[in-house]
Design a protein around this motif. Structure first.
Motif, PDB file in Angstrom:
ATOM      1  N   GLU A  36       0.655  -1.654  -0.148  1.00 36.18           N
ATOM      2  CA  GLU A  36       0.277  -0.413  -0.099  1.00 36.18           C
ATOM      3  C   GLU A  36       0.378   1.313  -0.121  1.00 36.18           C
ATOM      4  O   GLU A  36       0.229   1.937  -0.176  1.00 36.18           O
ATOM      5  CB  GLU A  36      -1.387  -0.057   1.125  1.00 36.18           C
ATOM      6  CG  GLU A  36      -2.350  -1.355   1.469  1.00 36.18           C
ATOM      7  CD  GLU A  36      -3.015  -1.174   2.496  1.00 36.18           C
ATOM      8  OE1 GLU A  36      -3.397  -2.650   2.646  1.00 36.18           O
ATOM      9  OE2 GLU A  36      -2.477   0.036   2.840  1.00 36.18           O
ATOM     10  N   LYS A  41       1.559   3.307  -5.568  1.00 34.28           N
ATOM     11  CA  LYS A  41       2.105   4.775  -6.134  1.00 34.28           C
ATOM     12  C   LYS A  41       2.586   4.649  -7.125  1.00 34.28           C
ATOM     13  O   LYS A  41       1.768   5.316  -8.282  1.00 34.28           O
ATOM     14  CB  LYS A  41       2.149   6.096  -4.586  1.00 34.28           C
ATOM     15  CG  LYS A  41       1.904   5.837  -3.992  1.00 34.28           C
ATOM     16  CD  LYS A  41       2.149   7.041  -2.661  1.00 34.28           C
ATOM     17  CE  LYS A  41       2.084   7.024  -1.213  1.00 34.28           C
ATOM     18  NZ  LYS A  41       2.893   7.617  -0.228  1.00 34.28           N
ATOM     19  N   ILE A  45      -2.293   4.224  -8.390  1.00 36.91           N
ATOM     20  CA  ILE A  45      -3.196   3.855  -7.895  1.00 36.91           C
ATOM     21  C   ILE A  45      -3.153   4.409  -6.524  1.00 36.91           C
ATOM     22  O   ILE A  45      -2.534   4.819  -5.621  1.00 36.91           O
ATOM     23  CB  ILE A  45      -3.683   2.643  -7.464  1.00 36.91           C
ATOM     24  CG1 ILE A  45      -3.319   1.290  -8.579  1.00 36.91           C
ATOM     25  CG2 ILE A  45      -4.517   2.079  -6.487  1.00 36.91           C
ATOM     26  CD1 ILE A  45      -3.467  -0.113  -8.567  1.00 36.91           C
ATOM     27  N   GLU A  46      -4.281   5.279  -7.114  1.00 41.29           N
ATOM     28  CA  GLU A  46      -4.286   6.823  -5.036  1.00 41.29           C
ATOM     29  C   GLU A  46      -5.164   5.993  -3.625  1.00 41.29           C
ATOM     30  O   GLU A  46      -4.426   6.796  -3.251  1.00 41.29           O
ATOM     31  CB  GLU A  46      -4.650   7.620  -5.602  1.00 41.29           C
ATOM     32  CG  GLU A  46      -4.690   8.625  -6.927  1.00 41.29           C
ATOM     33  CD  GLU A  46      -2.829   8.999  -6.359  1.00 41.29           C
ATOM     34  OE1 GLU A  46      -2.702   9.255  -5.410  1.00 41.29           O
ATOM     35  OE2 GLU A  46      -2.288   9.299  -6.935  1.00 41.29           O
ATOM     36  N   ASP A  47      -6.244   5.325  -3.960  1.00 46.71           N
ATOM     37  CA  ASP A  47      -7.156   4.453  -3.050  1.00 46.71           C
ATOM     38  C   ASP A  47      -6.928   2.894  -3.109  1.00 46.71           C
ATOM     39  O   ASP A  47      -6.896   2.580  -3.858  1.00 46.71           O
ATOM     40  CB  ASP A  47      -8.650   4.723  -3.188  1.00 46.71           C
ATOM     41  CG  ASP A  47      -9.102   4.322  -2.146  1.00 46.71           C
ATOM     42  OD1 ASP A  47      -8.900   3.443  -1.888  1.00 46.71           O
ATOM     43  OD2 ASP A  47     -10.398   4.907  -2.120  1.00 46.71           O
ATOM     44  N   LYS A  48      -5.914   2.776  -1.675  1.00 44.58           N
ATOM     45  CA  LYS A  48      -5.160   1.462  -1.834  1.00 44.58           C
ATOM     46  C   LYS A  48      -6.725   0.063  -1.864  1.00 44.58           C
ATOM     47  O   LYS A  48      -6.988  -1.067  -1.863  1.00 44.58           O
ATOM     48  CB  LYS A  48      -4.475   1.117  -0.966  1.00 44.58           C
ATOM     49  CG  LYS A  48      -5.482   1.751   0.656  1.00 44.58           C
ATOM     50  CD  LYS A  48      -4.828   1.551   2.279  1.00 44.58           C
ATOM     51  CE  LYS A  48      -5.090   1.441   2.906  1.00 44.58           C
ATOM     52  NZ  LYS A  48      -6.398   2.090   3.537  1.00 44.58           N
ATOM     53  N   ASP A  49      -8.403   1.154  -1.398  1.00 38.28           N
ATOM     54  CA  ASP A  49      -8.821   0.120  -1.035  1.00 38.28           C
ATOM     55  C   ASP A  49      -9.854  -0.344  -2.109  1.00 38.28           C
ATOM     56  O   ASP A  49     -10.067  -1.639  -2.373  1.00 38.28           O
ATOM     57  CB  ASP A  49     -10.395   1.135  -0.446  1.00 38.28           C
ATOM     58  CG  ASP A  49      -9.857   1.496   1.185  1.00 38.28           C
ATOM     59  OD1 ASP A  49      -9.364   0.194   1.891  1.00 38.28           O
ATOM     60  OD2 ASP A  49     -10.096   1.907   1.492  1.00 38.28           O
ATOM     61  N   ASP A  50      -9.103   0.582  -3.264  1.00 37.74           N
ATOM     62  CA  ASP A  50      -9.713   0.543  -4.821  1.00 37.74           C
ATOM     63  C   ASP A  50      -9.155  -0.861  -4.999  1.00 37.74           C
ATOM     64  O   ASP A  50      -9.847  -2.079  -5.922  1.00 37.74           O
ATOM     65  CB  ASP A  50      -9.701   0.857  -5.685  1.00 37.74           C
ATOM     66  CG  ASP A  50     -10.574   2.512  -5.817  1.00 37.74           C
ATOM     67  OD1 ASP A  50     -11.410   2.358  -4.705  1.00 37.74           O
ATOM     68  OD2 ASP A  50     -10.060   3.491  -5.697  1.00 37.74           O
ATOM     69  N   ARG A  53     -10.498  -4.193  -3.253  1.00 37.53           N
ATOM     70  CA  ARG A  53     -11.840  -4.210  -3.984  1.00 37.53           C
ATOM     71  C   ARG A  53     -11.362  -5.680  -4.900  1.00 37.53           C
ATOM     72  O   ARG A  53     -12.381  -6.471  -5.031  1.00 37.53           O
ATOM     73  CB  ARG A  53     -12.394  -2.921  -4.084  1.00 37.53           C
ATOM     74  CG  ARG A  53     -14.181  -3.553  -3.782  1.00 37.53           C
ATOM     75  CD  ARG A  53     -15.029  -1.887  -3.813  1.00 37.53           C
ATOM     76  NE  ARG A  53     -14.479  -1.079  -4.119  1.00 37.53           N
ATOM     77  CZ  ARG A  53     -13.176   0.046  -3.242  1.00 37.53           C
ATOM     78  NH1 ARG A  53     -14.193  -0.386  -2.020  1.00 37.53           N
ATOM     79  NH2 ARG A  53     -13.086   1.416  -3.712  1.00 37.53           N
TER      80      ARG A  53
END
Length: 310
Positions: A36, A41, A45-50, A53
């Motif tokens: 993460e 980065k 990918i800015e949002d680790k949750d994406d 998911r």
């Protein structure tokens, strides 16, 4: 008592018992998941949750284990035609260098080795993790471990990651305990892993192991080790305290300690007590063995127990 028996028992007494401290990495030595930080980065990918998911969606779609799925997703994302960022072993080590660690972790290894020396114990540190070996190796503490058992990639001739080489899930973590027990380091050594070996010949007994973990993938290993006489410690942060303490209530683990590896904190005190217990039991077993060997000569002799250190 014959000279041969004296020599054998003196040799055993001079050998320091080895204690293996075995760690998960993510959530145990470092907060969060190692992927993460700089890696996500780097591939945009800015949002680790994406990311996670999508891992869950692919896992369900393909009916695949989580570890091999996230590794496949890392390769897929890094090879995005719109923003290709091929991942290499050197890049992984660079990402690992920036992983934050819990308080006191950097000093922990020297502290516990010093503690072991004072007790006449040889301390060895191991990683048993679903995270990435390459990142652990590149982390600020990568040099502290006797061996790193973790997930890792295969690489092509240009050094780019192309496929998982080892995906360490909860089943593999249990197998790794047996590998440490027998002194086997290479996962590909199937014959050595599966060969019968008498308990007396194994390099590190299970009751000379301490397992540090935090997540669901650690629970089967912790339970196995506890059943074999080893010791288990769950590391928790405030937001996970309730569910971690529940593991103690359910007798899945021996201890739960907050994620602070500083000298004098509860984790240090717990490990110190475990080491004292292991050393005392080792002294007892050595004394008992010497008495049995002496009995075989039909001549019992008093033993000077003052030479034992506690």
């Amino acid at each position: 008592m014959s000279n041969e028996i004296l020599n054998n028992t003196d040799m055993k007494q001079q050998e320091k018992p080895i204690v293996a401290m075995i760690y998960d990495f993510d959530g145990t030595l470092a907060p969060g998941n190692m992927q993460e930080y700089d890696f996500l980065k780097e591939i945009g990918i800015e949002d680790k949750d994406d990311f996670w998911r999508e891992v869950v969606e692919m896992q369900k779609e393909q009916d695949a284990p989580e570890v091999i799925t996230y590794m496949r997703m890392m390769i897929e994302k890094s090879n995005n035609p719109e923003n290709p960022r091929p991942i290499t072993k050197n890049a992984f080590k660079k990402y690992g260098a920036t992983i934050p660690l819990f308080k006191g972790v950097r000093e922990w290894f020297a502290l516990t080795r010093k503690l072991g020396e004072a007790m006449g114990i040889q301390i060895e540190h191991y990683i048993n993790s679903s995270g990435l070996q390459e990142m652990v190796e590149g982390s600020p503490i990568g040099h502290e471990f006797k061996h790193i058992y973790a997930s890792r990639f295969m690489y092509d001739k240009d050094g780019r990651a192309v496929w998982p080489a080892a995906a360490i899930d909860f089943t593999a973590k249990m197998q790794i305990l047996y590998m440490i027990n027998k002194g086997v380091e290479r996962i590909c050594d199937n014959k050595e892993i599966n060969n019968f070996m008498a308990m007396s010949e194994r390099r590190i007994p299970f009751d000379h192991m301490i397992y540090f973990g935090d997540g669901l993938t650690d629970i089967p290993s912790m339970k196995l080790l506890q059943e074999q006489g080893g010791f288990t410690i769950a590391i928790y942060t405030p937001e996970h305290e309730k569910q971690t303490l529940d593991l103690v209530k359910r007798n899945i683990i021996n201890f739960a300690c907050k994620a602070d590896y500083s000298k004098g904190e509860s984790l240090y005190q717990t490990v110190e007590a475990i080491l004292q217990h292991i050393k005392a039991l080792d002294n007892f077993n050595t004394l008992e063995s010497r008495n049995i060997e002496a009995a075989k000569t039909d001549m019992l002799a008093g033993e000077d127990t003052s030479k034992f250190s506690y």
